[in-house]
Design an enzyme around this catalytic site. Sequence first.
Site, PDB file in Angstrom:
ATOM      1  N   HIS A 428      -5.728  12.017 -12.631  1.00 38.87           N
ATOM      2  CA  HIS A 428      -5.070  10.606 -12.719  1.00 38.87           C
ATOM      3  C   HIS A 428      -5.412   9.698 -11.690  1.00 38.87           C
ATOM      4  CE1 HIS A 428      -1.779  13.172 -15.080  1.00 38.87           C
ATOM      5  NE2 HIS A 428      -2.882  13.084 -15.712  1.00 38.87           N
TER       6      HIS A 428
HETATM    7  C1  FAD Z   1      -9.991  15.185 -18.910  1.00 42.64           C
HETATM    8  C2  FAD Z   1      -8.731  14.420 -18.697  1.00 42.64           C
HETATM    9  C3  FAD Z   1      -7.819  14.487 -19.353  1.00 42.64           C
HETATM   10  C4  FAD Z   1      -6.681  13.757 -18.893  1.00 42.64           C
HETATM   11  N1  FAD Z   1      -5.458  13.911 -19.582  1.00 42.64           N
HETATM   12  C5  FAD Z   1      -4.534  12.762 -19.579  1.00 42.64           C
HETATM   13  C6  FAD Z   1      -3.243  12.925 -20.304  1.00 42.64           C
HETATM   14  O1  FAD Z   1      -3.104  13.619 -21.013  1.00 42.64           O
HETATM   15  N2  FAD Z   1      -2.584  12.111 -20.116  1.00 42.64           N
HETATM   16  C7  FAD Z   1      -2.676  10.906 -19.380  1.00 42.64           C
HETATM   17  O2  FAD Z   1      -1.546   9.998 -19.143  1.00 42.64           O
HETATM   18  N3  FAD Z   1      -3.627  10.684 -18.435  1.00 42.64           N
HETATM   19  C8  FAD Z   1      -4.796  11.534 -18.738  1.00 42.64           C
HETATM   20  N4  FAD Z   1      -5.855  11.368 -17.846  1.00 42.64           N
HETATM   21  C9  FAD Z   1      -6.043  10.210 -17.477  1.00 42.64           C
HETATM   22  C10 FAD Z   1      -6.522   9.151 -18.259  1.00 42.64           C
HETATM   23  O3  FAD Z   1      -6.991   9.406 -19.303  1.00 42.64           O
HETATM   24  C11 FAD Z   1      -6.935   7.980 -17.561  1.00 42.64           C
HETATM   25  O4  FAD Z   1      -6.418   7.650 -16.286  1.00 42.64           O
HETATM   26  C12 FAD Z   1      -7.460   6.755 -18.110  1.00 42.64           C
HETATM   27  O5  FAD Z   1      -7.916   6.962 -19.555  1.00 42.64           O
HETATM   28  C13 FAD Z   1      -8.156   5.925 -17.526  1.00 42.64           C
HETATM   29  O6  FAD Z   1      -8.733   4.836 -18.130  1.00 42.64           O
HETATM   30  P1  FAD Z   1      -9.774   3.599 -17.420  1.00 42.64           P
HETATM   31  O7  FAD Z   1      -9.769   2.511 -18.719  1.00 42.64           O
HETATM   32  O8  FAD Z   1      -9.221   3.399 -16.350  1.00 42.64           O
HETATM   33  O9  FAD Z   1     -10.878   4.503 -17.237  1.00 42.64           O
HETATM   34  P2  FAD Z   1     -11.787   5.533 -18.297  1.00 42.64           P
HETATM   35  O10 FAD Z   1     -11.032   5.694 -19.621  1.00 42.64           O
HETATM   36  O11 FAD Z   1     -12.293   6.616 -17.437  1.00 42.64           O
HETATM   37  O12 FAD Z   1     -12.925   4.359 -18.641  1.00 42.64           O
HETATM   38  C14 FAD Z   1     -14.164   4.077 -17.894  1.00 42.64           C
HETATM   39  C15 FAD Z   1     -15.333   3.907 -18.650  1.00 42.64           C
HETATM   40  O13 FAD Z   1     -16.179   3.203 -18.229  1.00 42.64           O
HETATM   41  C16 FAD Z   1     -17.517   3.647 -18.463  1.00 42.64           C
HETATM   42  N5  FAD Z   1     -18.276   3.379 -17.163  1.00 42.64           N
HETATM   43  C17 FAD Z   1     -18.459   3.784 -15.940  1.00 42.64           C
HETATM   44  N6  FAD Z   1     -19.253   3.364 -15.097  1.00 42.64           N
HETATM   45  C18 FAD Z   1     -20.127   2.408 -15.933  1.00 42.64           C
HETATM   46  C19 FAD Z   1     -21.045   1.556 -15.758  1.00 42.64           C
HETATM   47  N7  FAD Z   1     -21.642   1.391 -14.587  1.00 42.64           N
HETATM   48  N8  FAD Z   1     -21.437   0.807 -16.852  1.00 42.64           N
HETATM   49  C20 FAD Z   1     -20.902   0.906 -18.020  1.00 42.64           C
HETATM   50  N9  FAD Z   1     -19.812   1.748 -18.186  1.00 42.64           N
HETATM   51  C21 FAD Z   1     -19.429   2.352 -17.131  1.00 42.64           C
HETATM   52  C22 FAD Z   1     -17.344   5.215 -18.545  1.00 42.64           C
HETATM   53  O14 FAD Z   1     -18.507   5.754 -19.316  1.00 42.64           O
HETATM   54  C23 FAD Z   1     -16.116   5.235 -19.209  1.00 42.64           C
HETATM   55  O15 FAD Z   1     -16.188   5.069 -20.750  1.00 42.64           O
HETATM   56  C24 FAD Z   1      -7.126  12.460 -18.278  1.00 42.64           C
HETATM   57  C25 FAD Z   1      -8.178  12.070 -17.698  1.00 42.64           C
HETATM   58  C26 FAD Z   1      -9.320  13.118 -17.891  1.00 42.64           C
HETATM   59  C27 FAD Z   1     -10.561  12.935 -17.138  1.00 42.64           C
END
Ligand code: FAD
Length: 497
Positions: A428
């Site tokens: 998280h």
């Molecule tokens: C396995 C797993 C299970 C989880 N389960 C839960 C759950 O059940 N409930 C919950 O509340 N939270 C859960 N979490 C946490 C939650 O899913 C994340 O906190 C949330 O999805 C984060 O969203 P975000 O947009 O910050 O980042 P992300 O959703 O991680 O998105 C980042 C994106 O940026 C892309 N990226 C990275 N670097 C670059 C770059 N240089 N150029 C272009 N693209 C790039 C990546 O490929 C990715 O698609 C889980 C996380 C994981 C990993």
Amino acid sequence: MNRIEYADVVVVGGGSCGCVMASRLSENPDRSVLLLEAGPSFSSVTDVPAALRDASMLPIGPGSEWTGTYSAELTSGVGRTIARGRVLGGSGAVNGGYFVRATPSDFDAWPQSVWSFDQVLPFYIGSETDLDSGVARRWHGSYGPMPVARTPERARHLLTTEFMKAAVNAGFPMQDDLNSPDASAGGVGAVPLNIHNGIRVSAALAYLLPILNRQNLRVQGDSTVTSLMFHGSKVIGVESIVDGVRNVVRSDTVILSAGAVHTPALLLRSGIGPADDLVALGISVEVDSPGVGRGFSDHPEVAVPITPMNETPTASPALEAVLHSGDVEIRPYTRRFDRLIAGLAHGPHVVGVGLMRSTSRGSIGLRNTDPFEAPDVVYHYLESDVDRRAMRDGVALARDLLASPSMSSKVEVPSIDDPLAALGTSLHLSGSARMGPESDSTSVLDDHCRVRGVDGLFVVDTSAFPVVPSRGPHATAIMFAERVADLIADHDRRAEA
Ligand SMILES: Cc1cc2nc3c(=O)[nH]c(=O)nc-3n(C[C@H](O)[C@H](O)[C@H](O)COP(=O)(O)OP(=O)(O)OC[C@H]3O[C@@H](n4cnc5c(N)ncnc54)[C@H](O)[C@@H]3O)c2cc1C
């Protein structure tokens, strides 16, 4: 170099927040939006592979084509390789489907100018369609993109049912709706899930893929952004690598949504971060911002092994109910992790104990300037007495519940020498490029998510959270992006008036 493109807004990373941002910002037909995602992309809802849709499994096992990994030190001497989503939809495309809102008091740590609970509640509500008839409608949405539902009592896994009974028998209140503000008092309840008809509905499925026909929106997969481009103190675009070829996209507005590990890494590689660290790596300093990558928070999780007496195959979600007691969240997983994640070695069935308000603060730093090399992530979990005590108490509570009459006929609980030994992380990670007041030199962003010292550059992902909420962050990540998109739209409306 391949070609130079232009977009009014570039969104870097098509994860949970990036998909919401690209969708909402492209509602204005006069604004061109380009979303660059490092992992694979899809052309329609039906193009998303079954492995990503199937909510009964987490497609994050060894060799997964939907994840990237990084090496982490959870605490001194405890290393792990950790996966995050690297695909359209991001970590939300591969996660457990738990979709629980932060509590009202979690927002006390956020800038009150924009992020008080009263101000964010409409965006939680607007982001969802809560499909359950039993919930109080005043807290819930009926028209938002994310479907939310709880596993009904009759369909729950036996372990979920018995765990809930054990918690109620032990005196914990039953919470009918963990997404109502009243639930912050604690107790046991069914987990709100963004799972509909067995499908994990990521932000890609809910927000982005249905509107891909917009003329002003482009989504490009397999495009890794390697650095930001500046003219003086203004961002003017990004460089990316697509199929081994360098691309440039010019833009006056760049939104970093690369997730809480890669957003700080990208800022550091682009010269925004602690000056000493940048100089040591030979990176020229654009902005000396001491908080980039430093002071992040997450939820340590300890696994309590159990041996169910009868194991029946199930397609239940990984987690159907949780108990909140003090600072811990107890998670009776419905099956062994090697049954949830293909390719994992056989391990015990466990109940998880997550520490939801941990004092540990971690750091993310570059090893070198290679844009394809993940940074080093150090968590400092359970290094304070207060955290160790809270976690020990949480494990003891979990074991007491498991030994109660309602559960002891269903599971055996093997003895353990060190209750904290099976340490993991809840995945998280938040707060690695935090919002905060200007008086706090470690805050990287202002209350509108603008990177201090650079015009036109925003961070919109869980990096920006001041601290990880005391519940899983996914529902809050979606709300957060909705709120920032609205702040930007509001800014546009004022500029036009
Ligand atoms: C396995 C797993 C299970 C989880 N389960 C839960 C759950 O059940 N409930 C919950 O509340 N939270 C859960 N979490 C946490 C939650 O899913 C994340 O906190 C949330 O999805 C984060 O969203 P975000 O947009 O910050 O980042 P992300 O959703 O991680 O998105 C980042 C994106 O940026 C892309 N990226 C990275 N670097 C670059 C770059 N240089 N150029 C272009 N693209 C790039 C990546 O490929 C990715 O698609 C889980 C996380 C994981 C990993």
